[in-house]
Design an enzyme around this catalytic site. Structure first.
Site, PDB file in Angstrom:
ATOM      1  CE  LYS A  40     -42.121  -7.455 -10.849  1.00  0.00           C
ATOM      2  NZ  LYS A  40     -43.112  -7.149 -11.940  1.00  0.00           N
ATOM      3  N   GLY A  41     -42.454  -5.681  -4.143  1.00  0.00           N
ATOM      4  CA  GLY A  41     -43.208  -4.674  -3.396  1.00  0.00           C
ATOM      5  C   GLY A  41     -42.399  -3.695  -2.564  1.00  0.00           C
ATOM      6  CD  GLU A  96     -42.197  -8.388   2.208  1.00  0.00           C
ATOM      7  OE1 GLU A  96     -42.112  -7.553   1.296  1.00  0.00           O
ATOM      8  OE2 GLU A  96     -42.262  -9.613   2.026  1.00  0.00           O
ATOM      9  CG  ASP A  97     -44.391  -4.920   0.079  1.00  0.00           C
ATOM     10  OD1 ASP A  97     -43.700  -5.917   0.362  1.00  0.00           O
ATOM     11  OD2 ASP A  97     -45.299  -4.951  -0.762  1.00  0.00           O
ATOM     12  CG  ASP A 100     -51.871 -10.816   3.703  1.00  0.00           C
ATOM     13  OD1 ASP A 100     -52.496 -11.702   4.279  1.00  0.00           O
ATOM     14  OD2 ASP A 100     -52.425 -10.037   2.899  1.00  0.00           O
ATOM     15  CE  LYS A 128     -53.953  -6.563   3.920  1.00  0.00           C
ATOM     16  NZ  LYS A 128     -54.377  -7.309   2.723  1.00  0.00           N
ATOM     17  CG  PHE A 149     -56.144  -6.530  -2.437  1.00  0.00           C
ATOM     18  CD1 PHE A 149     -55.622  -7.796  -2.248  1.00  0.00           C
ATOM     19  CD2 PHE A 149     -55.568  -5.702  -3.381  1.00  0.00           C
ATOM     20  CE1 PHE A 149     -54.543  -8.243  -3.013  1.00  0.00           C
ATOM     21  CE2 PHE A 149     -54.493  -6.132  -4.146  1.00  0.00           C
ATOM     22  CZ  PHE A 149     -53.982  -7.401  -3.960  1.00  0.00           C
ATOM     23  CB  VAL A 150     -53.573  -2.085   0.893  1.00  0.00           C
ATOM     24  CG1 VAL A 150     -54.606  -1.690   1.931  1.00  0.00           C
ATOM     25  CG2 VAL A 150     -52.643  -3.160   1.437  1.00  0.00           C
ATOM     26  CG  ASP A 156     -48.824  -6.076  -7.557  1.00  0.00           C
ATOM     27  OD1 ASP A 156     -48.539  -6.516  -6.433  1.00  0.00           O
ATOM     28  OD2 ASP A 156     -49.062  -6.820  -8.531  1.00  0.00           O
ATOM     29  NE  ARG A 162     -45.382  -4.083  -8.690  1.00  0.00           N
ATOM     30  CZ  ARG A 162     -45.458  -5.117  -7.837  1.00  0.00           C
ATOM     31  NH1 ARG A 162     -45.364  -4.904  -6.543  1.00  0.00           N
ATOM     32  NH2 ARG A 162     -45.609  -6.347  -8.283  1.00  0.00           N
TER      33      ARG A 162
HETATM   34  C1  PRP Z   1     -46.590  -9.568  -1.350  1.00  0.00           C
HETATM   35  C2  PRP Z   1     -45.783  -8.733  -0.382  1.00  0.00           C
HETATM   36  C3  PRP Z   1     -45.157  -9.758   0.517  1.00  0.00           C
HETATM   37  C4  PRP Z   1     -46.175 -10.858   0.540  1.00  0.00           C
HETATM   38  C5  PRP Z   1     -46.932 -10.825   1.831  1.00  0.00           C
HETATM   39  O1  PRP Z   1     -45.764 -10.017  -2.378  1.00  0.00           O
HETATM   40  O2  PRP Z   1     -44.819  -7.949  -1.059  1.00  0.00           O
HETATM   41  O3  PRP Z   1     -43.927 -10.231  -0.002  1.00  0.00           O
HETATM   42  O4  PRP Z   1     -47.052 -10.658  -0.567  1.00  0.00           O
HETATM   43  O5  PRP Z   1     -47.902 -11.830   1.894  1.00  0.00           O
HETATM   44  P1  PRP Z   1     -47.828 -13.080   2.871  1.00  0.00           P
HETATM   45  O6  PRP Z   1     -47.459 -12.561   4.237  1.00  0.00           O
HETATM   46  O7  PRP Z   1     -49.245 -13.621   2.822  1.00  0.00           O
HETATM   47  O8  PRP Z   1     -46.829 -14.062   2.332  1.00  0.00           O
HETATM   48  P2  PRP Z   1     -46.303 -10.601  -3.772  1.00  0.00           P
HETATM   49  O9  PRP Z   1     -46.217 -12.100  -3.737  1.00  0.00           O
HETATM   50  O10 PRP Z   1     -47.635  -9.988  -4.078  1.00  0.00           O
HETATM   51  O11 PRP Z   1     -45.207 -10.126  -4.803  1.00  0.00           O
HETATM   52  P3  PRP Z   1     -44.730  -8.612  -5.152  1.00  0.00           P
HETATM   53  O12 PRP Z   1     -43.968  -8.098  -3.935  1.00  0.00           O
HETATM   54  O13 PRP Z   1     -43.845  -8.822  -6.334  1.00  0.00           O
HETATM   55  O14 PRP Z   1     -45.947  -7.776  -5.450  1.00  0.00           O
END
Ligand code: PRP
Length: 178
Positions: A40-41, A96-97, A100, A128, A149-150, A156, A162
């Site tokens: 969703k992000g 992508e948001d 990580d 990050k 943690f942002v 979220d 969000r």
């Molecule tokens: C978050 C974010 C990325 C992912 C990054 O998604 O939107 O897709 O984590 O992390 P990584 O590089 O360690 O894989 P999340 O799984 O929290 O789902 P969301 O987008 O629905 O909040």
């Protein structure tokens, strides 16, 4: 108790989104790409980016989930919503948001590559670098951020925050001495 501290304010985000859109528009001139947002992000970033881009393109979304309901990635990425547009032979830009550990994007790029796009690139607003576990090239990057943690601007914690217009650090408030 949790408290929120602004890490990157909405005006700084807006300017950087405009800068990314300028780069992407120049690189994709005359090419009609498909932008694939990762739900969703990415929905807030996608909405702002496409209006700054203001050029011919298509939009699709794919749902990925890896974090479940905590602050640490489970490491298991799942597709929870599929693409509707065929991408074979198309220029695909993943939106992508945040990158990580890189697990989600790396999984997604493998998944998309198997569908034979003519090009495949990544635009991530936040990154990050100190958390990376899986090597990843981000072609269009908004901001490198520290390992905190942002939340906000689409990101979220347990589905909360969000809607915040700024990117904020979620901190545990110290209780002080009893
Ligand atoms: C978050 C974010 C990325 C992912 C990054 O998604 O939107 O897709 O984590 O992390 P990584 O590089 O360690 O894989 P999340 O799984 O929290 O789902 P969301 O987008 O629905 O909040």
């Amino acid at each position: 108790m949790q408290k929120l501290r602004v890490l990157i304010d909405k005006e700084t985000i807006r300017k950087r989104v405009t800068g990314l859109a300028d780069e992407i528009r120049a690189d994709y001139a005359g090419r009609h790409p498909i932008l694939v947002g990762v739900l969703k992000g990415s929905f807030v970033f996608m909405a702002d980016l496409i209006r700054e881009l203001n050029m011919p393109m298509e939009i699709d979304f794919i749902g990925l989930s890896s974090y479940g309901s905590g602050t640490e990635s489970s490491g298991q990425v799942e597709i929870v919503g599929r693409l509707r547009c065929p991408i074979e032979g198309r220029d695909v830009l993943v939106v992508e948001d945040i990158a990580d550990t890189g697990t989600s994007l790396s999984f997604l790029l493998d998944y998309l590559r198997k569908r034979n796009p003519s090009s495949l690139k990544v635009c991530a607003l936040f990154n990050k670098p100190s958390r990376r576990k899986v090597p990843l090239t981000v072609d269009y990057l908004g901001f490198d951020i520290p390992d905190r943690f942002v939340v906000g601007y689409g990101l979220d914690f347990n589905e909360k925050y969000r809607y915040l217009p700024d990117l904020c650090v979620l901190e545990e408030e110290s209780q002080g001495e009893p």
